[in-house]
Scaffold this motif. Structure first.
Motif, mmCIF file in Angstrom:
data_model
loop_
_atom_site.group_PDB
_atom_site.id
_atom_site.type_symbol
_atom_site.label_atom_id
_atom_site.label_comp_id
_atom_site.label_asym_id
_atom_site.label_seq_id
_atom_site.Cartn_x
_atom_site.Cartn_y
_atom_site.Cartn_z
ATOM 1 N N VAL A 196 0.858 -1.184 0.000
ATOM 2 C CA VAL A 196 0.000 0.000 0.000
ATOM 3 C C VAL A 196 0.893 1.233 0.000
ATOM 4 O O VAL A 196 1.880 1.303 0.751
ATOM 5 C CB VAL A 196 -0.930 0.004 1.235
ATOM 6 C CG1 VAL A 196 -1.747 1.280 1.292
ATOM 7 C CG2 VAL A 196 -1.839 -1.224 1.216
ATOM 8 N N ASP A 197 0.592 2.206 -0.823
ATOM 9 C CA ASP A 197 1.411 3.408 -0.925
ATOM 10 C C ASP A 197 1.559 4.063 0.454
ATOM 11 O O ASP A 197 0.578 4.264 1.179
ATOM 12 C CB ASP A 197 0.746 4.398 -1.889
ATOM 13 C CG ASP A 197 1.661 5.564 -2.204
ATOM 14 O OD1 ASP A 197 2.360 5.498 -3.234
ATOM 15 O OD2 ASP A 197 1.654 6.533 -1.414
ATOM 16 N N ALA A 198 2.779 4.386 0.813
ATOM 17 C CA ALA A 198 3.066 4.914 2.149
ATOM 18 C C ALA A 198 2.377 6.243 2.416
ATOM 19 O O ALA A 198 2.057 6.575 3.569
ATOM 20 C CB ALA A 198 4.576 5.059 2.331
ATOM 21 N N ASP A 199 2.127 7.051 1.378
ATOM 22 C CA ASP A 199 1.486 8.349 1.576
ATOM 23 C C ASP A 199 -0.038 8.273 1.634
ATOM 24 O O ASP A 199 -0.711 9.272 1.873
ATOM 25 C CB ASP A 199 1.905 9.299 0.453
ATOM 26 C CG ASP A 199 3.391 9.627 0.509
ATOM 27 O OD1 ASP A 199 3.945 9.574 1.621
ATOM 28 O OD2 ASP A 199 3.979 9.897 -0.556
ATOM 29 N N GLY A 200 -0.584 7.088 1.405
ATOM 30 C CA GLY A 200 -2.014 6.901 1.549
ATOM 31 C C GLY A 200 -2.829 7.606 0.480
ATOM 32 O O GLY A 200 -2.323 8.021 -0.583
ATOM 33 N N TRP A 201 -4.113 7.822 0.761
ATOM 34 C CA TRP A 201 -5.031 8.446 -0.199
ATOM 35 C C TRP A 201 -4.806 9.941 -0.232
ATOM 36 O O TRP A 201 -4.513 10.560 0.763
ATOM 37 C CB TRP A 201 -6.492 8.161 0.212
ATOM 38 C CG TRP A 201 -6.831 6.689 0.254
ATOM 39 C CD1 TRP A 201 -6.916 5.904 1.350
ATOM 40 C CD2 TRP A 201 -7.106 5.855 -0.875
ATOM 41 N NE1 TRP A 201 -7.227 4.613 0.998
ATOM 42 C CE2 TRP A 201 -7.372 4.565 -0.373
ATOM 43 C CE3 TRP A 201 -7.163 6.075 -2.251
ATOM 44 C CZ2 TRP A 201 -7.672 3.481 -1.181
ATOM 45 C CZ3 TRP A 201 -7.474 5.011 -3.080
ATOM 46 C CH2 TRP A 201 -7.730 3.727 -2.565
ATOM 47 N N ARG A 202 -4.942 10.560 -1.406
ATOM 48 C CA ARG A 202 -4.735 12.002 -1.536
ATOM 49 C C ARG A 202 -5.480 12.512 -2.759
ATOM 50 O O ARG A 202 -5.899 11.756 -3.634
ATOM 51 C CB ARG A 202 -3.241 12.321 -1.662
ATOM 52 C CG ARG A 202 -2.506 11.503 -2.739
ATOM 53 C CD ARG A 202 -0.986 11.639 -2.565
ATOM 54 N NE ARG A 202 -0.257 10.830 -3.522
ATOM 55 C CZ ARG A 202 0.068 9.573 -3.302
ATOM 56 N NH1 ARG A 202 -0.309 8.955 -2.178
ATOM 57 N NH2 ARG A 202 0.765 8.876 -4.212
#
Length: 461
Positions: free
Chosen positions: A452-458
């Motif tokens: 899962v992308d470390a920066d999360g949803w954006r």
């Protein structure tokens, strides 16, 4: 006491009789008989005839043609359930010397063995079976006309082979085995290999004039398992109830369900027509309904048995003419009339007797990637996975021990749904055939393949 005829509303009964009357008149059938089955028993029967004062009833025999194949398939499934054969067995293992021994039992049942549709001449349905005393006589010099297992190609000789297989493993004639193992246990006393009075005569009606002539009534010999039987609307109504629910004296509900499951590759034309084939059973779509059963014809006779399991309604139609009324269309219309006029009243909702706490841990909303699904535990103890959008893969799952669940249908049939638990016993995610379902889409810290992308949803920057 209320008679079965009175269990349907008067308007429904009149609509059924009207449909039968139109079919007999427009199809120019000497006689046509029909019955409707609901909740496992006959709730309506009707008849129309060209002979004044001699209307046939539910005990008059008609020839049922290829509905015979469904009976033969039941015998083969019984052999499988007893462990005497496997459906994947090559025919040669049990019936050597046919020249087509490489085809499997299931290939024959599903009409995917690549065999020719008919026997070598003369026309086997209008000539004595004594002209074809051996299997070689019905297979001919070139029995295989398609690659084995590659396509659906209806084959009458294929069911002659299955009848011979039954005789080989039972050590008795096909008709005797059928009577002993199927007809007598189910109470089908008016279903026989040879006609027993009262029975209808078979007729050919001139296509351009209202005149007719009798058709020959031949014993089909080794081809009998493909189309020999005579039966009545009363007996076929009872047989329809068996094909819907099974009977442990003959064949289990699970095995008859297997017969109703598509087993043959579908041709493009069949897909367009809503047609598929199981194990001795035809599967069709008509009026938006899934129907299962079989049609039949021999010179002088037309027949159909079909059922809508979802509506719990079946219909039988028999006529004594070579061509004319379309029996499947008429039977499907009878099913539709009852299903629409008097829809099935569902059983009351009832809660589970005992709640499985481990199963309750699994219910609710899950995500496969960004696709939302709901997982529900029903009163029958099954888990049902459904896409919340209404479109997508769905299946029910039964418990399979050791905290696992096995898919019962669709894409996930046979696949294992496994809850993956954390050290404290709580559910981390679901593993379904390597697909990971999480409580949140691409949930942080979950075992999502690829991470899962470390920066999360954006949002869009």
């Amino acid at each position: 006491m209320t008679s079965p005829q009175e269990e349907l509303l008067p308007g429904t009964r009149r609509a059924l009789l009207h449909r039968v009357a139109v079919a007999q008149r427009e199809g120019r059938a000497p006689s046509l008989v029909a019955a409707v089955v609901r909740d496992g028993r006959t709730v309506w029967s009707g008849t129309r005839t060209s002979v004044e004062g001699e209307a046939p009833d539910g005990e008059v025999q008609y020839r049922i043609g290829s509905i015979t194949k469904t009976f033969t398939a039941v015998l083969v499934l019984r052999l499988r359930d007893e462990g005497l054969l496997d459906l994947a067995d090559p025919l040669e293992r049990h019936l050597p010397g046919t020249g087509v021994g490489g085809v499997t039992v299931v290939d024959l049942l599903a009409h995917r063995a690549g065999l020719a549709a008919e026997t070598p001449g003369p026309w086997w349905e209008r000539t004595p079976g004594s002209l074809r005393p051996e299997l070689a006589d019905v297979l001919g010099e070139r029995p295989l006309i398609h690659p084995v297992g590659r396509r659906f190609h209806y084959s009458n000789p294929g069911y002659a082979l299955l009848g011979a297989l039954v005789e080989e493993l039972r050590g008795a004639p096909w008709a005797d085995v059928l009577r002993r193992e199927v007809l007598e246990p189910l109470g089908l006393h008016r279903t026989t290999a040879e006609p027993v009075a009262p029975h209808a005569g078979g007729w050919a009606v001139h296509p351009w004039a209202d005149v007719m002539q009798p058709e020959p009534l031949e014993n089909l010999g080794v081809m009998a398992p493909a189309g020999q039987l005579w039966s009545t609307t009363g007996d076929l109504a009872r047989f329809a109830a068996f094909l819907a629910a099974g009977d442990e004296r003959v064949l289990s509900a699970e095995s008859v369900r297997e017969m109703r499951t598509p087993a043959a590759p579908a041709e493009a034309a069949d897909v367009a027509d809503g047609y598929a084939y199981g194990l001795g059973m035809e599967l069709r779509h008509q009026h938006g309904r899934a129907l299962v059963g079989h049609t039949g014809s021999l010179p002088g006779f037309l027949a159909c048995l079909t059922m809508s399991l979802a509506d719990d309604v079946g219909a039988v139609v028999l006529a004594n003419c070579t061509s004319g009324p379309a029996p499947f269309t008429v039977a499907a219309d009878l099913v539709r009339i009852v299903a629409e006029a008097e829809p099935r009243i569902p059983a009351p909702w009832r809660p589970l007797r005992e709640a499985d706490s481990a199963a309750l841990d699994l219910v609710g909303q899950w995500y496969w990637g960004t696709y939302a699904f709901g997982l529900r535990l029903s009163a029958d103890g099954l888990l049902a996975l459904e896409p919340l959008s209404g479109k997508g893969r769905r299946s029910r799952f039964r418990p399979d021990g050791d905290d696992g669940w096995v898919g019962l249908e669709g894409y996930y049939a046979g696949e294992v749904l496994k809850p993956v638990r954390r050290p404290d016993g709580t559910v981390s995610h679901l593993d379904l055939g390597s697909f990971v379902f999480t409580r949140q889409p691409y949930e942080e810290g979950a075992a999502v393949p690829g991470g899962v992308d470390a920066d999360g949803w954006r949002g869009l920057s």
